[in-house]
Design a protein around this motif. Structure first.
Motif, PDB file in Angstrom:
ATOM      1  N   ALA A  71      17.188  12.442 -89.776  1.00  0.00           N
ATOM      2  CA  ALA A  71      17.494  12.486 -91.060  1.00  0.00           C
ATOM      3  C   ALA A  71      17.040  13.202 -92.199  1.00  0.00           C
ATOM      4  O   ALA A  71      15.951  12.904 -91.685  1.00  0.00           O
ATOM      5  CB  ALA A  71      18.639  11.473 -91.120  1.00  0.00           C
ATOM      6  N   VAL A  72      17.904  13.641 -93.202  1.00  0.00           N
ATOM      7  CA  VAL A  72      16.646  13.819 -94.335  1.00  0.00           C
ATOM      8  C   VAL A  72      17.192  12.770 -95.696  1.00  0.00           C
ATOM      9  O   VAL A  72      18.280  12.698 -95.737  1.00  0.00           O
ATOM     10  CB  VAL A  72      16.529  15.314 -95.049  1.00  0.00           C
ATOM     11  N   ILE A  73      16.041  12.717 -96.683  1.00  0.00           N
ATOM     12  CA  ILE A  73      16.386  12.073 -97.863  1.00  0.00           C
ATOM     13  C   ILE A  73      16.246  14.047 -98.660  1.00  0.00           C
ATOM     14  O   ILE A  73      14.597  13.639 -98.736  1.00  0.00           O
ATOM     15  CB  ILE A  73      15.737  11.221 -98.224  1.00  0.00           C
ATOM     16  N   ILE A  74      16.999  14.142 -99.442  1.00  0.00           N
ATOM     17  CA  ILE A  74      16.918  15.108-100.812  1.00  0.00           C
ATOM     18  C   ILE A  74      16.526  14.691-101.757  1.00  0.00           C
ATOM     19  O   ILE A  74      17.195  14.164-102.094  1.00  0.00           O
ATOM     20  CB  ILE A  74      18.441  15.887-100.791  1.00  0.00           C
ATOM     21  N   ALA A  75      15.657  15.031-102.453  1.00  0.00           N
ATOM     22  CA  ALA A  75      15.331  14.581-103.819  1.00  0.00           C
ATOM     23  C   ALA A  75      14.449  16.179-104.561  1.00  0.00           C
ATOM     24  O   ALA A  75      13.027  15.863-105.724  1.00  0.00           O
ATOM     25  CB  ALA A  75      14.047  13.383-104.013  1.00  0.00           C
ATOM     26  N   THR A  76      14.931  17.165-104.371  1.00  0.00           N
ATOM     27  CA  THR A  76      14.759  18.444-105.085  1.00  0.00           C
ATOM     28  C   THR A  76      15.279  18.136-106.109  1.00  0.00           C
ATOM     29  O   THR A  76      16.929  17.318-106.774  1.00  0.00           O
ATOM     30  CB  THR A  76      15.196  19.852-104.289  1.00  0.00           C
ATOM     31  N   PRO A  77      15.272  18.592-107.324  1.00  0.00           N
ATOM     32  CA  PRO A  77      16.150  19.465-108.934  1.00  0.00           C
ATOM     33  C   PRO A  77      17.738  19.896-107.694  1.00  0.00           C
ATOM     34  O   PRO A  77      18.045  20.262-106.820  1.00  0.00           O
ATOM     35  CB  PRO A  77      15.987  20.878-109.138  1.00  0.00           C
ATOM     36  N   HIS A  78      18.448  19.696-108.846  1.00  0.00           N
ATOM     37  CA  HIS A  78      19.864  19.100-108.280  1.00  0.00           C
ATOM     38  C   HIS A  78      20.518  20.940-108.275  1.00  0.00           C
ATOM     39  O   HIS A  78      21.440  20.034-107.083  1.00  0.00           O
ATOM     40  CB  HIS A  78      20.430  19.308-110.199  1.00  0.00           C
ATOM     41  N   TYR A  79      20.103  22.093-108.385  1.00  0.00           N
ATOM     42  CA  TYR A  79      21.074  23.126-107.859  1.00  0.00           C
ATOM     43  C   TYR A  79      20.508  22.765-106.392  1.00  0.00           C
ATOM     44  O   TYR A  79      21.650  23.526-105.287  1.00  0.00           O
ATOM     45  CB  TYR A  79      20.021  24.156-108.820  1.00  0.00           C
TER      46      TYR A  79
END
Length: 386
Positions: A71-79
């Motif tokens: 599983a991944v947690i995505i914590a990047t800029p919105h786009y």
């Protein structure tokens, strides 16, 4: 599977926060096994500061092809939220995305379709849903204690941000860097709670966004929006980053009573008989329904980000019901998109939103953006929320 191996994409302020509690074993049946960041400086720091068991990647494809994560947690800029989530689903991974779900509903709808097709668990970091105060308001509404909703007012102006905050990164508060201002950066939680607690989406909205009213920025820093609902209810949402001291006051009125949340407390006033019934039966001229102030028991503690992550893990391993389904992220985003669109067109916006028109007008804003980093080149480690 007895333990979920989690990879974090984007290790800025929020990504680093997630990494800390995962490495501290604060999430049962989960472990941090990999991180992805495309900043050379950050990659070096991660290699020196994370546990040896955590693999650090700077190459996106290598990360996804590693086989080290479930599983991944995505914590990047919105786009990047939607595109990275879609790629994760294609690799058969479960996804927990930071808010907002994306910048425009058209891309988020594609993400939701990919999630459904994959059959994987998809959650969004709407950690305010773990707040017992908002949970209780939702419970009161669903149980009919307020009766039919008539009015929703939320004044949320305690998001003060100085010019130095916006100057800390050339991508901040730009159309190409963040895709919006206070609505997309600070207020996604409130916009989500607005519809989540009431179970209602508007039929139409008229909004007035002021762009760069108090700060030297491209995007909105002051917003007043008015919404209408199918049952005749109305809603007003007011927010800004340019006022001090700020206020956070939510008031929801039904034909059976009223609830207010302010200063971390919940007040509930209940009518002995509903307002419509009183109006039909009362013959005394001046008068009003008898009203009781009710002490509402509030139990539990706000578990915030950890609570959402733990729930995500339980959903993967045990099929637990999600607190915040990822697919629901489109609802709050639709509200903020509608506020932008109403301002841009100087007109009412009907729901469902004209996603193609919003996308076209957003592209015009992006084309004239003064961001010193185009959308494609924003470092993954820069998390713009809050």
């Amino acid at each position: 599977m007895h333990q979920v191996r989690i990879g974090i994409i984007g290790v800025g302020s929020m990504g680093n926060s997630h990494a800390k509690y995962l490495q501290a074993n604060e999430i049962k049946d989960a472990s941090l096994t990999a991180v992805l960041d495309n900043s050379e400086e950050k990659v070096k720091w991660l290699k020196e500061n994370l546990k040896e068991s955590v693999k650090v990647f700077s190459d996106e494809d290598a990360f996804f092809e590693s086989g080290l994560v479930d599983a991944v947690i995505i914590a990047t800029p919105h786009y990047d939220h939607a595109s990275l989530a879609i790629k994760a689903f294609e690799y058969g991974l479960h996804v927990l995305s930071e808010k907002p779900a994306g910048v425009y509903t058209k891309q988020v709808r594609e993400m939701n379709e990919a999630a459904e097709k994959s059959g994987k668990v998809f959650s969004i970091m709407y950690n305010q849903r773990t707040n017992p105060l908002y949970q209780k308001v939702r419970d009161l509404i669903q149980a009919g204690e307020l009766g039919e909703i008539r009015r929703i007012n939320w004044l949320i102006t305690n998001w003060y941000r100085s010019q130095s905050y916006y100057d800390s990164g050339g991508w901040r508060a730009t159309w190409s860097g963040e895709g919006g201002g206070v609505l997309i950066n600070q207020c996604p939680h409130q916009l989500d709670l607005w519809q989540w607690m009431t179970g209602m989406m508007p039929t139409r909205m008229r909004a007035f966004c002021n762009f760069g009213k108090y700060r030297d920025i491209e995007v909105e820093d002051d917003v007043t929006a008015y919404a209408e609902y199918e049952n005749g209810a109305t809603g007003v949402f007011i927010t800004t980053t340019g006022e001090a001291p700020g206020t956070n006051r939510l008031e929801i009125t039904g034909d059976q009573g009223k609830v207010v949340i302010e200063n971390g407390e919940l007040d509930f006033w209940r009518l002995r008989v509903s307002e419509p019934q009183f109006n039909r039966e009362y013959k005394g001229g001046f008068g009003a329904p008898e009203c009781w102030k009710v002490d509402v028991p509030i139990s539990g503690a706000e578990t915030a980000h950890r609570g959402i992550t733990q729930n995500f893990v339980h959903a993967i391993l045990e099929g637990a019901s999600l607190i915040a389904h990822g697919e629901e992220g489109i609802k709050g985003l639709m509200l903020s998109n509608a506020m932008h669109l109403s301002t841009w067109t100087d007109d009412w916006v009907e729901f469902p939103l004209d996603e193609n028109l919003y996308y076209e007008l957003l592209q015009e804003k992006i084309a004239s953006s003064t961001s010193d980093k185009c959308t494609k080149s924003i470092p993954l480690n820069v998390e713009g929320t809050h």
